[in-house]
Design an enzyme around this catalytic site. Sequence first.
Site, PDB file in Angstrom:
ATOM      1  N   LYS A   1       2.849   8.640   6.088  1.00  0.00           N
ATOM      2  CA  LYS A   1       2.686   8.636   4.627  1.00  0.00           C
ATOM      3  C   LYS A   1       1.209   8.421   4.342  1.00  0.00           C
ATOM      4  O   LYS A   1       0.616   7.474   4.859  1.00  0.00           O
ATOM      5  CB  LYS A   1       3.531   7.502   4.034  1.00  0.00           C
ATOM      6  CG  LYS A   1       3.270   7.187   2.571  1.00  0.00           C
ATOM      7  CD  LYS A   1       4.280   6.136   2.098  1.00  0.00           C
ATOM      8  CE  LYS A   1       3.948   5.584   0.733  1.00  0.00           C
ATOM      9  NZ  LYS A   1       4.922   4.534   0.320  1.00  0.00           N
TER      10      LYS A   1
ATOM     11  N   ASP B   1      -1.382   7.663   1.464  1.00  0.00           N
ATOM     12  CA  ASP B   1      -1.607   7.206   0.102  1.00  0.00           C
ATOM     13  C   ASP B   1      -2.981   7.686  -0.382  1.00  0.00           C
ATOM     14  O   ASP B   1      -3.762   8.220   0.410  1.00  0.00           O
ATOM     15  CB  ASP B   1      -1.537   5.665   0.107  1.00  0.00           C
ATOM     16  CG  ASP B   1      -0.827   5.129  -1.112  1.00  0.00           C
ATOM     17  OD1 ASP B   1      -0.905   5.775  -2.168  1.00  0.00           O
ATOM     18  OD2 ASP B   1      -0.213   4.053  -1.007  1.00  0.00           O
TER      19      ASP B   1
ATOM     20  N   ASP C   1       4.531   4.347  -8.732  1.00  0.00           N
ATOM     21  CA  ASP C   1       5.586   3.638  -7.993  1.00  0.00           C
ATOM     22  C   ASP C   1       6.837   3.360  -8.823  1.00  0.00           C
ATOM     23  O   ASP C   1       6.758   2.917  -9.967  1.00  0.00           O
ATOM     24  CB  ASP C   1       5.059   2.308  -7.469  1.00  0.00           C
ATOM     25  CG  ASP C   1       3.950   2.512  -6.456  1.00  0.00           C
ATOM     26  OD1 ASP C   1       3.516   3.667  -6.278  1.00  0.00           O
ATOM     27  OD2 ASP C   1       3.525   1.526  -5.862  1.00  0.00           O
TER      28      ASP C   1
HETATM   29  C1  GAL Z   1       1.181   2.732  -3.442  1.00  0.00           C
HETATM   30  C2  GAL Z   1       2.334   3.599  -3.007  1.00  0.00           C
HETATM   31  C3  GAL Z   1       3.483   2.716  -2.623  1.00  0.00           C
HETATM   32  C4  GAL Z   1       3.071   1.784  -1.508  1.00  0.00           C
HETATM   33  C5  GAL Z   1       1.816   1.008  -1.913  1.00  0.00           C
HETATM   34  C6  GAL Z   1       1.239   0.212  -0.748  1.00  0.00           C
HETATM   35  O1  GAL Z   1       0.095   3.527  -3.804  1.00  0.00           O
HETATM   36  O2  GAL Z   1       2.684   4.461  -4.052  1.00  0.00           O
HETATM   37  O3  GAL Z   1       4.593   3.497  -2.244  1.00  0.00           O
HETATM   38  O4  GAL Z   1       2.833   2.529  -0.343  1.00  0.00           O
HETATM   39  O5  GAL Z   1       0.804   1.886  -2.370  1.00  0.00           O
HETATM   40  O6  GAL Z   1       0.107  -0.513  -1.114  1.00  0.00           O
END
Ligand code: GAL
Length: 629
Positions: A185, A187, A274
Amino acid sequence: MRRAYWTMIGAALAAFSVPAAADPLTPTGRWSANTDGFAPVPPMGWNSWNAFNSDVDEEKVLASAQALIDTRLAALGYRYVNIDDGWWLKRRQPDGRMLIRTSHFPSAATGADTSFRPLTDRLHAMGLKAGLYSDIGRNSCGQIYTPDFKNQPEGSVAEREVGLYGHVDQDIALYFKDWNFDYLKVDGCGARGLPADAARVKSGLYRALTPLVDMQSLGGSDVAGIRTLYEEVHVALHKYAADRPYVYSLCLWGAGDVRAWGKDVGNSSRTSDDIQPVWGRMLTNLDTVTHRALYAHPGSWNDPDMLFVGTGDFDEAHLTEARSHFAIWAMVNSPLIIGYDLRKLTPALLAIFGNADIVALNQDPAGNQAVLAYDSEEVQIFVKTLADGSKGVAILNRTALPAKAVLTADHLKMLATADVALRDLWSKTSQTFRGELAVTLAPHETLVFRATGSRRLANARYLSELTGSVNPAADGVVVPEADPTIYRSITPWTKTRGPGDHPQYGGWGGAEADRAPYGKVMRMAGKTFDTGIGVLANSRLEVRNAGYARFAATVGINDSGQPRSGTTVFEIWGDARLLATSRAVAFGEPAVLIEAKVTGVKIIELVARASATARPVQPAIWADAALYR
Ligand code: GAL
């Protein structure tokens, strides 16, 4: 002498000249959405973030993995066990190797070079797959946005630069070749939150990185720049992981116009910020995928974020809401990633995650995301065409009051004159109806059925039933706009402070199934159509042809367009050969029939070409578009 001089200049110019960008309307005979990696159906599994935030450790990960096995959820398909933010200790200097926080992951203490290999070996031995988290910038979301974040990277400024930026090749080789992960994943906070004037940059905590994405401003985002960074990761994954199935999950929250290109780069792409364990926020996230069925396919899925079943508004005391969230995520082909501490799993929650009939809707091999068959603020009806021609149906009550709804055979593209059989996938009861069925929904309830009946087109499929096989390679959108139909909710972190939530997720006006662009009804010269593909002119749709013999549609400019805006010509192509062309159609004219034999054709392309004078861009409709046996 003179000639030599000009030859030299010519060669120099040729070396510097950029090849003319390919015309996006030119058919290529290729399917251009991403098929690298391995996501023929939406990925399923577990992720640490919603359950533990950044307080993740080996014990929690392994307990969740074991729970997936013990509960037989793994056997149902929940195979990925993904470690989110919080795993990293530092980027070692000067060689840049990433080090793991061994106090939390003891098996990673394999010497000076820490390694996740013992953990991934263990997960693989359990029959599971392993996922890891990184960021496209130099720093992570926790570092940038969360002051009291647990397990922050440590050390010097360079040691705390744990993101992929400047280290793509090195990190992907480490994560996939050495550590043997199967899922990544990526980000985007590092490419968003560190302008030179950010407090944490000015204080010397982090280096500035000119932001490439601005969540509130599409115009202020460097779309090409952010796309290039995510493509570099794609290339590195192809290089280091091509020998095995891997998943590349983009996490850019619908920013940077990712709605237009995420499908070409990754296996899944987040469409919103989120999710929270709050009903309204779940609706917000749902709305960011609802009008985007045509942008999701086997290999490239829309991702409205991980499941929050088990927590807050979706906990044990709110099973109606929990079931709705789960069923609707299954219908829209979201990755089904559990975000719950599985050590606390109860039978009632297990019955939700473990509902094999609903999981089967999500994992159906045709990969057609549900299409909105009825829309309102209160009730929505989603219909998903399954590989065998039957339909998944979800009737969602968005409100906190009871609601009434009528499901019709037309919603299902089935004959109103024959019985439609419905199997309720929660209660496992069956019933039949003819024409229409009235239902009552409890507050926040979603009824989910599998429907079989006499299809309106017995020996054919409407194109809008095959969303997983239709790719808007060019959707005519010139200026990306935020989608105003997305439910705007009170976020738990700001409450009602400030001016409130603004429409911010791009994609408004793109290609839609059974609707004209901008969510309008399909209507040409006063005649309404209930099926087809609506798209803007100057567009090209790629269609995978699974053995059909003929394509036909009734094409024209939607009545939601503008008069005196030129004409549009519609073309059908088969494996990059022109098969049929319509006459030029103008606003207000009746739709015209266009058809072509497509026997043996692999990729059909549908091009709508606007005349040069066409201003503004017109909604071009492929009404009644269908593939016939
Ligand atoms: C956000 C993301 C979340 C999680 C989080 C971790 O940007 O959308 O799913 O991964 O960061 O800090």
